[in-house]
Design a protein around this motif. Sequence first.
Motif, PDB file in Angstrom:
ATOM      1  N   SER A   1       0.824  -1.220   0.000  1.00 37.67           N
ATOM      2  CA  SER A   1       0.000   0.000   0.000  1.00 37.67           C
ATOM      3  C   SER A   1       0.855   1.266   0.000  1.00 37.67           C
ATOM      4  CB  SER A   1      -0.915   0.011   1.226  1.00 37.67           C
ATOM      5  OG  SER A   1      -1.596   1.243   1.326  1.00 37.67           O
ATOM      6  N   ARG A   2       0.401   2.268  -0.767  1.00 36.75           N
ATOM      7  CA  ARG A   2       1.039   3.581  -0.801  1.00 36.75           C
ATOM      8  C   ARG A   2       0.151   4.634  -0.129  1.00 36.75           C
ATOM      9  NH1 ARG A   2       6.156   4.298  -2.143  1.00 36.75           N
ATOM     10  NH2 ARG A   2       5.698   6.238  -3.270  1.00 36.75           N
ATOM     11  N   THR A   3      -0.798   4.190   0.678  1.00 39.12           N
ATOM     12  CA  THR A   3      -1.713   5.110   1.364  1.00 39.12           C
ATOM     13  C   THR A   3      -0.992   5.808   2.511  1.00 39.12           C
ATOM     14  OG1 THR A   3      -3.606   3.732   0.805  1.00 39.12           O
ATOM     15  CG2 THR A   3      -3.890   5.295   2.614  1.00 39.12           C
ATOM     16  N   GLU A   4      -1.169   7.117   2.605  1.00 38.50           N
ATOM     17  CA  GLU A   4      -0.506   7.893   3.655  1.00 38.50           C
ATOM     18  C   GLU A   4      -1.301   7.833   4.958  1.00 38.50           C
ATOM     19  OE1 GLU A   4      -3.546  10.727   2.103  1.00 38.50           O
ATOM     20  OE2 GLU A   4      -2.216   9.218   1.229  1.00 38.50           O
ATOM     21  N   THR A   5      -0.595   7.597   6.065  1.00 37.45           N
ATOM     22  CA  THR A   5      -1.199   7.681   7.400  1.00 37.45           C
ATOM     23  C   THR A   5      -0.749   8.942   8.127  1.00 37.45           C
ATOM     24  OG1 THR A   5       0.599   6.430   8.432  1.00 37.45           O
ATOM     25  CG2 THR A   5      -1.277   5.169   7.562  1.00 37.45           C
ATOM     26  N   TYR A   6       0.136   9.715   7.479  1.00 33.93           N
ATOM     27  CA  TYR A   6       0.650  10.961   8.036  1.00 33.93           C
ATOM     28  C   TYR A   6       0.803  11.936   6.882  1.00 33.93           C
ATOM     29  CZ  TYR A   6       3.998  14.336  10.003  1.00 33.93           C
ATOM     30  OH  TYR A   6       4.625  15.484  10.425  1.00 33.93           O
ATOM     31  N   ILE A   7       0.463  13.171   7.140  1.00 36.28           N
ATOM     32  CA  ILE A   7       0.722  14.202   6.141  1.00 36.28           C
ATOM     33  C   ILE A   7       0.979  15.532   6.843  1.00 36.28           C
ATOM     34  CG2 ILE A   7      -1.740  14.700   5.793  1.00 36.28           C
ATOM     35  CD1 ILE A   7      -1.011  15.301   2.833  1.00 36.28           C
ATOM     36  N   ALA A   8       1.998  16.226   6.390  1.00 37.72           N
ATOM     37  CA  ALA A   8       2.293  17.582   6.846  1.00 37.72           C
ATOM     38  C   ALA A   8       2.335  18.477   5.620  1.00 37.72           C
ATOM     39  CB  ALA A   8       3.624  17.628   7.592  1.00 37.72           C
ATOM     40  N   MET A   9       1.776  19.671   5.748  1.00 38.49           N
ATOM     41  CA  MET A   9       1.717  20.587   4.614  1.00 38.49           C
ATOM     42  C   MET A   9       2.029  22.010   5.072  1.00 38.49           C
ATOM     43  SD  MET A   9      -1.722  19.338   2.560  1.00 38.49           S
ATOM     44  CE  MET A   9      -1.297  20.344   1.133  1.00 38.49           C
ATOM     45  N   LYS A  10       2.597  22.756   4.146  1.00 40.26           N
ATOM     46  CA  LYS A  10       2.799  24.190   4.346  1.00 40.26           C
ATOM     47  C   LYS A  10       1.822  24.925   3.441  1.00 40.26           C
ATOM     48  CE  LYS A  10       6.195  27.910   3.686  1.00 40.26           C
ATOM     49  NZ  LYS A  10       7.569  28.245   3.239  1.00 40.26           N
ATOM     50  N   LEU A  11       0.968  25.737   4.048  1.00 44.22           N
ATOM     51  CA  LEU A  11      -0.039  26.496   3.306  1.00 44.22           C
ATOM     52  C   LEU A  11       0.272  27.979   3.392  1.00 44.22           C
ATOM     53  CD1 LEU A  11      -3.303  24.754   4.619  1.00 44.22           C
ATOM     54  CD2 LEU A  11      -1.807  24.019   2.746  1.00 44.22           C
ATOM     55  N   ASN A  12      -0.067  28.701   2.345  1.00 41.14           N
ATOM     56  CA  ASN A  12       0.047  30.160   2.338  1.00 41.14           C
ATOM     57  C   ASN A  12      -1.306  30.761   1.980  1.00 41.14           C
ATOM     58  OD1 ASN A  12       3.017  30.704   2.772  1.00 41.14           O
ATOM     59  ND2 ASN A  12       3.127  29.320   1.022  1.00 41.14           N
ATOM     60  N   ILE A  13      -1.667  31.816   2.670  1.00 37.48           N
ATOM     61  CA  ILE A  13      -2.944  32.495   2.449  1.00 37.48           C
ATOM     62  C   ILE A  13      -2.651  33.857   1.845  1.00 37.48           C
ATOM     63  CG2 ILE A  13      -5.040  33.388   3.533  1.00 37.48           C
ATOM     64  CD1 ILE A  13      -4.681  31.271   5.704  1.00 37.48           C
ATOM     65  N   ALA A  14      -3.069  34.044   0.608  1.00 33.42           N
ATOM     66  CA  ALA A  14      -2.744  35.258  -0.133  1.00 33.42           C
ATOM     67  C   ALA A  14      -3.821  36.316   0.082  1.00 33.42           C
ATOM     68  CB  ALA A  14      -2.585  34.939  -1.617  1.00 33.42           C
ATOM     69  N   ASN A  15      -3.743  37.003   1.206  1.00 31.51           N
ATOM     70  CA  ASN A  15      -4.600  38.165   1.430  1.00 31.51           C
ATOM     71  C   ASN A  15      -3.849  39.177   2.298  1.00 31.51           C
ATOM     72  OD1 ASN A  15      -4.835  37.293   4.137  1.00 31.51           O
ATOM     73  ND2 ASN A  15      -6.808  36.297   3.762  1.00 31.51           N
ATOM     74  N   TRP A  16      -4.464  40.303   2.562  1.00 24.20           N
ATOM     75  CA  TRP A  16      -3.764  41.382   3.261  1.00 24.20           C
ATOM     76  C   TRP A  16      -3.390  40.992   4.687  1.00 24.20           C
ATOM     77  CZ3 TRP A  16      -3.365  47.035   2.333  1.00 24.20           C
ATOM     78  CH2 TRP A  16      -3.417  47.323   0.956  1.00 24.20           C
ATOM     79  N   ARG A  17      -4.195  40.177   5.341  1.00 24.41           N
ATOM     80  CA  ARG A  17      -3.927  39.843   6.731  1.00 24.41           C
ATOM     81  C   ARG A  17      -2.775  38.846   6.865  1.00 24.41           C
ATOM     82  NH1 ARG A  17      -6.913  39.846  11.682  1.00 24.41           N
ATOM     83  NH2 ARG A  17      -8.697  40.756  10.597  1.00 24.41           N
ATOM     84  N   TRP A  18      -2.695  37.859   5.976  1.00 26.88           N
ATOM     85  CA  TRP A  18      -1.827  36.718   6.209  1.00 26.88           C
ATOM     86  C   TRP A  18      -0.705  36.531   5.190  1.00 26.88           C
ATOM     87  CZ3 TRP A  18      -2.123  35.201  10.876  1.00 26.88           C
ATOM     88  CH2 TRP A  18      -3.343  35.200  11.567  1.00 26.88           C
ATOM     89  N   ASN A  19      -0.623  37.342   4.179  1.00 31.46           N
ATOM     90  CA  ASN A  19       0.386  37.114   3.153  1.00 31.46           C
ATOM     91  C   ASN A  19       1.795  37.056   3.763  1.00 31.46           C
ATOM     92  OD1 ASN A  19       0.949  36.736   0.330  1.00 31.46           O
ATOM     93  ND2 ASN A  19       1.933  38.746   0.362  1.00 31.46           N
ATOM     94  N   GLY A  20       2.512  35.955   3.500  1.00 35.75           N
ATOM     95  CA  GLY A  20       3.853  35.779   4.037  1.00 35.75           C
ATOM     96  C   GLY A  20       3.914  35.026   5.345  1.00 35.75           C
TER      97      GLY A  20
END
Length: 398
Positions: free
Chosen positions: A207-226
């Motif tokens: 199986s190649r099914t993930e039981t763990y995942i970590a991600m880096k997200l970015n929110i492109a708006n005035w409050r959160w950009n960067g």
Amino acid sequence: IAGLTGDASSGNLLFYLATPPSLYGLVPLHLKAVGLNTPRSRIIVEKPFGYDLRSARELNRIYASVFDERQIYRIDHFLGKETAQNILAFRFANGIFEPLWNRNYIDYVEITAVENLGIEQRGGFYETAGALRDMVQNHLIQLVALTAMEPPAVFDADHFRNEVVKVYESLTPLSEKDFSKHIVRGQYLPSANKKGYRQEKGVAPGSRTETYIAMKLNIANWRWNGVPFYIRTGKQMPTKVTEIVVHFRETPHQMFHCAGGNCPRANKLILRLQPNEGIVLKIGMKLPGAGFEVRQVTMDFSYDQLGGVPGGDAYARLIDDCIQGDPTLFTRSDAVEASWKFFDPVLRHWKENPDAPLYGYPAGTWGPLESEAMMHGHGAAWTNPCKNLTNTDQYCEL
């Protein structure tokens, strides 16, 4: 259909679909065929609502052909938790935090939802879902929305859910080059007396099914950009915990001595949803005595300090909201599609590239080391709570 309440002759009907997801598109059509989709009926649908963007859109089309949107309640028990709702109260009922809640004062945000159990005899389901479909596309992204959303003009269903959709639509789309840099997926391996994922019942040997995942997200708006949002979920972790950690920026100049090389760290706010639900603010204070040695201390609050009032079951709260006709804490059709639109390229990439990295991690550890490396570019690190959380030592860290 798991439950049917009300008087069929009056049309006051509530249908609860705790069925296999493969039946989600069939049940409403059969309800329509026998005339049970009355104007006063309502239907609750469990997650996952679709397996990708295409299937989610098809489900939305089917449900829209049978019910009005106001009759459809897509349930996610995370939003039924008192601690999740208290994120909104904490942010919007206290004037001292809102001026700081932006890119000028916040360095990065972590959101963790992990368990110290395996898949618990659900191999057949998990093989078709994986961590991204099971947790990230619904639970974790909703916690991102509660943390990042703008204050609704009015706190009602439409205004609240409008702001949630705005967060989803502001997520910076992931490109091909981002899949290796911003996403780490893993699968737990045998360790001590614990099985590996591939040894679980109903799981394919390769199986190649993930039981763990970590991600880096970015929110492109005035409050959160960067400001990066790091999210992770996993099975067979050292402990069970769901929490949001807000890391504030460091002071522009450190004027105090770092005794023993232990410099005061940046302020940190921890919103813990489970277990030992509470809020902690970490601040620097001077140690008594000569000189100016500053150490980080905690100001903490536990929800049991509110008089021991039981929080209640999340599902019971949401079912009662449905009976009352309040859809605020349920997912709207446009939010479902906006979320899937962001995650669909990831699923497509894995499908088209079956040899995409899948890192092993021993059961009982904090996941692949690559997930730590993902944060190093920002000078960040995961906050790993202690293995055994107690009421007297709620927020110790390794």
